[in-house]
Write a protein that holds these residues in place. Sequence first.
Motif, PDB file in Angstrom:
ATOM      1  N   GLY A   1       0.843  -1.259  -0.102  1.00 16.97           N
ATOM      2  CA  GLY A   1      -0.143  -0.115  -0.086  1.00 16.97           C
ATOM      3  C   GLY A   1       0.937   1.315   0.050  1.00 16.97           C
ATOM      4  O   GLY A   1       0.395   2.366  -0.471  1.00 16.97           O
TER       5      GLY A   1
ATOM      6  N   ALA B   1       1.056   2.088  -3.478  1.00 15.42           N
ATOM      7  CA  ALA B   1       0.001   2.275  -4.271  1.00 15.42           C
ATOM      8  C   ALA B   1      -0.055   3.389  -5.083  1.00 15.42           C
ATOM      9  O   ALA B   1      -0.479   3.549  -6.036  1.00 15.42           O
ATOM     10  CB  ALA B   1      -1.106   1.773  -3.536  1.00 15.42           C
ATOM     11  N   GLU B   2       0.011   4.741  -4.215  1.00 16.26           N
ATOM     12  CA  GLU B   2      -0.079   6.013  -4.750  1.00 16.26           C
ATOM     13  C   GLU B   2       0.858   6.276  -5.856  1.00 16.26           C
ATOM     14  O   GLU B   2       0.697   7.416  -6.191  1.00 16.26           O
ATOM     15  CB  GLU B   2      -0.389   6.933  -3.701  1.00 16.26           C
ATOM     16  CG  GLU B   2      -1.613   6.597  -3.080  1.00 16.26           C
ATOM     17  CD  GLU B   2      -1.545   7.221  -1.434  1.00 16.26           C
ATOM     18  OE1 GLU B   2      -1.555   8.462  -1.465  1.00 16.26           O
ATOM     19  OE2 GLU B   2      -1.010   6.591  -0.588  1.00 16.26           O
TER      20      GLU B   2
ATOM     21  N   THR C   1      -1.051  -3.200  -5.480  1.00 13.21           N
ATOM     22  CA  THR C   1      -0.890  -3.945  -4.323  1.00 13.21           C
ATOM     23  C   THR C   1      -0.872  -5.514  -4.413  1.00 13.21           C
ATOM     24  O   THR C   1      -1.293  -5.828  -5.597  1.00 13.21           O
ATOM     25  CB  THR C   1      -1.701  -3.754  -3.032  1.00 13.21           C
ATOM     26  OG1 THR C   1      -3.235  -4.178  -3.447  1.00 13.21           O
ATOM     27  CG2 THR C   1      -1.898  -2.192  -2.906  1.00 13.21           C
TER      28      THR C   1
ATOM     29  N   GLY D   1       0.449   0.404   5.190  1.00 12.53           N
ATOM     30  CA  GLY D   1       0.093  -0.102   3.714  1.00 12.53           C
ATOM     31  C   GLY D   1       0.273  -1.866   3.632  1.00 12.53           C
ATOM     32  O   GLY D   1       0.756  -2.141   2.807  1.00 12.53           O
TER      33      GLY D   1
ATOM     34  N   ASN E   1      -3.700   2.872   6.858  1.00 13.35           N
ATOM     35  CA  ASN E   1      -4.303   1.844   5.883  1.00 13.35           C
ATOM     36  C   ASN E   1      -5.728   2.311   5.550  1.00 13.35           C
ATOM     37  O   ASN E   1      -6.334   2.378   6.555  1.00 13.35           O
ATOM     38  CB  ASN E   1      -4.108   0.318   6.222  1.00 13.35           C
ATOM     39  CG  ASN E   1      -4.155  -0.640   5.246  1.00 13.35           C
ATOM     40  OD1 ASN E   1      -5.181  -0.386   4.355  1.00 13.35           O
ATOM     41  ND2 ASN E   1      -3.695  -1.563   5.416  1.00 13.35           N
ATOM     42  N   PRO E   2      -6.079   2.429   4.445  1.00 12.07           N
ATOM     43  CA  PRO E   2      -7.484   2.974   4.277  1.00 12.07           C
ATOM     44  C   PRO E   2      -8.350   1.883   4.445  1.00 12.07           C
ATOM     45  O   PRO E   2      -9.620   1.994   4.757  1.00 12.07           O
ATOM     46  CB  PRO E   2      -7.489   3.421   2.770  1.00 12.07           C
ATOM     47  CG  PRO E   2      -6.178   2.762   2.219  1.00 12.07           C
ATOM     48  CD  PRO E   2      -5.253   2.707   3.194  1.00 12.07           C
TER      49      PRO E   2
ATOM     50  N   PRO F   1      -5.113   7.076   3.112  1.00 10.62           N
ATOM     51  CA  PRO F   1      -3.841   6.421   2.438  1.00 10.62           C
ATOM     52  C   PRO F   1      -2.552   7.240   2.978  1.00 10.62           C
ATOM     53  O   PRO F   1      -2.439   8.150   3.730  1.00 10.62           O
ATOM     54  CB  PRO F   1      -4.264   7.164   1.005  1.00 10.62           C
ATOM     55  CG  PRO F   1      -5.567   7.581   1.041  1.00 10.62           C
ATOM     56  CD  PRO F   1      -5.807   7.646   2.485  1.00 10.62           C
TER      57      PRO F   1
END
Length: 252
Positions: A23, A26-27, A32, A194, A220-221, A237
Motif C-alpha cells: 500500500g 500504491a499511490e 498492491t 500499507g 491503511n485505508p 492513504p
Amino acid sequence: MPERDAAELLRDAKRVVVFTGAGMSAESGVPTFRDALTGLWARFDPRTLATPAAFAADPALVWGWYEWRRAEVQRVHPNAGHRAVATIESHIPDTVVITQNVDDLHERAGSSPVHHLHGTLAHPYCSGCGEPYTFPPEIPEEPEEGRRVAPPSCAECAAPVRPGVVWFGESLPEGQWGIAERAAQDCDVFLCVGTSSVVYPAASLIEHAAARGAVTIQVNPNSTSWDDRVSFDFRAPAGVVLPALRGCLAGP
Ligand code: BJW
Ligand code: ZN
C-alpha cells in the motif's frame, strides 16, 4: 487531534521503525499484492505466481510477470508517503526502514538503508548455483501484459536466472530479518504502513513491538486484523497521513 498526538509521540521517540507493505507504493501506481490485477495479468493470481512451484512449472510465465513489474516500477516515482518517511528518518536518526516491497521507491525518495525482507526486483540470481545476474543497464522494454519471457541463462551453469525475491515457503534473508526483529523489539514507535499484515514472519514484527510496549501506528485505508490493537489507527492513504505526521514533527 490524533495526528498531533501520534506526531508528538513520534517526535519524542528515540527509536522508530517504519514498516511498509504494498500500500506504500500504491499511490505511485504500483498495484498492491492482493488487489485484482488488470489486463491480461488479471487471469493470474499473484499468490500462485509468487511461488517456487510456479517458476519450476513455467519459468517464462513467471519471469515475464516479474519483467512487466520491473518495467512498471522503473516508470513510476516515489510518492508523498515515501518522501515523508525519508524526512522522518532525517528528524529521528535512529529510524529503521523495513519494507516487504520489492521496488526501490524508498531508496529513490532518499531513505537509507532500506531493509528488504522479501528481496528486490533489481537483484536476480541463478536458480541453480545462486550466481548473481546483472541486468543490462537500459530500462527494459515493457513486456506486453501476460506475455511469457524466457529467463536468461546463468553464465556459470546455464540454469535459468530467477527473480531476486522471496517466495512462499522460502526463508527471508537472514541478515535483514535479524535487523528487523531486533529493531521491532527495541523501538519506541512502530509505524506500520500499507500492509494487510497476513504474510509471516514479516507480520510478526508488529506483534513483537506491541508486546514490548511500543506505540503502534497503523496507516491503511482498509481494515486489518490490527485495527483494534494498535495505539493509533489512521484509516487513510499513506500519501495523506505520513506527510501530516511529518508536518507535525517540524512544528512547535
Ligand atoms: C494502502 C493504500 C494506500 C492500499 N496507503 N495503504 C505463520 C503462520 C501462517 C503462515 C506462515 C507462518 N509462517 C510462515 C508462513 C507461510 C507463509 C505465509 O505467511 N503465508 C500466509 C499468506 C498464510 N510465509 C512464508 O512462506 C515466508 N517464508 C517463511 O516463513 O520461511 C520459513 C518457512 C520455510 C518453509 C516452510 C515454512 C516456513 C515467505 C513469505 C514471502 C512472501 N513473498 C511475497 C512475494 C514477494 C515477491 C513479489 O513481490 O512478487 O511478498 S507474497 C506478498 O505478500 C509479497 C508481499 O511483500 C507480502 C505482503 O503483502 P502486503 O505488502 O501486505 O500487500 P497486500 O496487497 O496484502 O496489502 C496491501 C495493503 O495496502 C492493503 O491492506 C490495502 O488496504 C493497503 N493499501 N492502498 C496505505 N494508499
Ligand atoms: Zn548458475
